[in-house]
Design a protein around this motif. Structure first.
Motif: not given
Length: 379
Positions: A9-20, A37-41
């Motif tokens: 994630k980008f702390a305070g702004t976007l979740s990991a799925p949103e970043v990907a 291939l999308i694998r949020p972590l």
């Protein structure tokens, strides 16, 4: 090309799925020939449960808990399909994001709310409870969590201590027994810092939670006293608790879990296994990972370190996208990072308002970076 998108994630702004998703959308504006291939972590901090739920399925159970100042807040646990394992994250109850800047005071904040989440996981019938540690506002070595589980720290007069790390300077004994019903606890940590000392919870992470230098010294001494009591009064507590790697995670909650006979594992390792990241890494030409701030802490147990190291071992280039980049090129390269891109620079640098833009429009910036990466890397 086959491209693996596996950011934190980008702390305070976007979740990991949103970043990907933002990077992938930008890439696709340049070419639709490549397979993404999308694998949020996650590394144990905020987003740990969300990422695992996406990878494992299972059932997300809402749990009412409290924040670091005792105010009601919503949490949840993730139960695997067979109910044998429960996953939860400390940040839902202890997270720094739950407090305003003026409210940050690790002398007073408590991990009690995390104890309520753990108790709910125990009552669910799970035999193993995996606790993601990271992003906490607390520095109480898990004393609040232990209280919620039935183990109360007492002062020399036999009275229960107030919540918060500072009060532990007066801890004399523990009252009660932990209500764990034989459940195995696992701390999924995002750092390997010990509880005490120069590299411990108070010294390294206390300042970002609101501690000044005097507070840091007070808290480190208080946690040292608490560690002595835990070693003396808890069967199964490891000797030298203050020096065990991972004990300093989440303001010392890692040490409390170790004192209860639990273990520590790499948070990124837990997520990597759940998301089958290794299999994905074996089949791609490029890896894109990232986080909000790519700095010196990124290379100590965080998502970027785990991903970059695995990519390096396979001879696959690894690119980092971040809100800000302060890690040196040589240090990053030694960890397996091929190149790093900053949203601040993408928006023109700090002197041109790049920092404000990175914080207010991160998805737009990542979309632009995705397109830029496609132009540079797509064959």
């Amino acid at each position: 090309m086959r491209v693996l998108l596996c950011p934190d994630k980008f702390a305070g702004t976007l979740s990991a799925p949103e970043v990907a998703a933002a990077v992938a959308d930008g890439w696709r504006t340049v070419t639709d020939r490549d397979e993404l291939l999308i694998r949020p972590l996650a590394d144990g901090g905020p987003g740990f449960v969300e990422v695992l739920a996406g990878a494992l399925g299972g059932r997300r159970v809402p749990v009412a808990t409290v924040d670091p100042l005792g105010r009601p807040v919503a949490g949840e646990i993730l139960l695997t399909t067979d109910g044998a394992t429960a996953y939860l994250e400390s940040a839902q109850a202890c997270g720094l994001h739950l407090l305003s800047a003026a409210e940050r005071d690790p002398k007073a904040t408590t991990s009690y709310g995390l104890g309520l989440l753990v108790a709910a996981a125990v009552e669910s019938g799970a035999r193993t409870v995996v606790i993601g540690l990271g992003g906490s506002a607390t520095n109480d070595a898990g004393a609040g969590m232990l209280t919620a589980l039935g183990l109360t720290p007492l002062d020399p007069g036999g009275a229960a201590l107030p919540y918060g790390g500072a009060a532990l300077a007066l801890v004399d004994a523990l009252d009660g027994v932990p209500r764990l019903r034989g459940v195995r606890l696992v701390a999924a940590t995002d750092v390997d810092n010990p509880l005490l000392g120069l590299h411990g919870a108070s010294n390294v992470f206390g300042p970002q939670k609101g501690a000044d230098r005097a507070d840091v010294l007070l808290l480190d001494a208080a946690l040292e006293r608490f560690a002595e009591v835990l070693e003396r009064d808890l069967d199964g507590c490891p000797a030298g608790l203050g020096t065990v790697p991972g004990g300093g995670a989440a303001g010392g909650i890692g040490a409390a879990i170790l004192a209860l006979g639990g273990g520590c594992e790499s948070g990124i390792g837990v997520v990597t296994q759940a998301t089958r990241l290794d299999a994905a890494l074996d089949s791609v030409d490029l890896v894109i990972t990232g986080e909000g701030s790519f700095d010196h802490q990124s290379l100590r147990g965080k998502v970027v370190a785990g991903v970059a190291g695995a990519a390096r071992d396979r001879g696959v280039p690894c690119v980092v996208v971040a809100g800000q980049v302060s890690t040196g090129r040589r240090e990053a390269a030694s960890a397996g990072v091929t190149d790093a891109y900053s949203l601040v620079e993408q928006f023109g640098g700090e002197e041109r308002g790049g920092l404000d833009a990175a914080l207010s429009r991160p998805a737009a910036g990542l979309h632009e970076l995705g397109a830029r990466l496609a132009r540079q890397w797509s064959r």
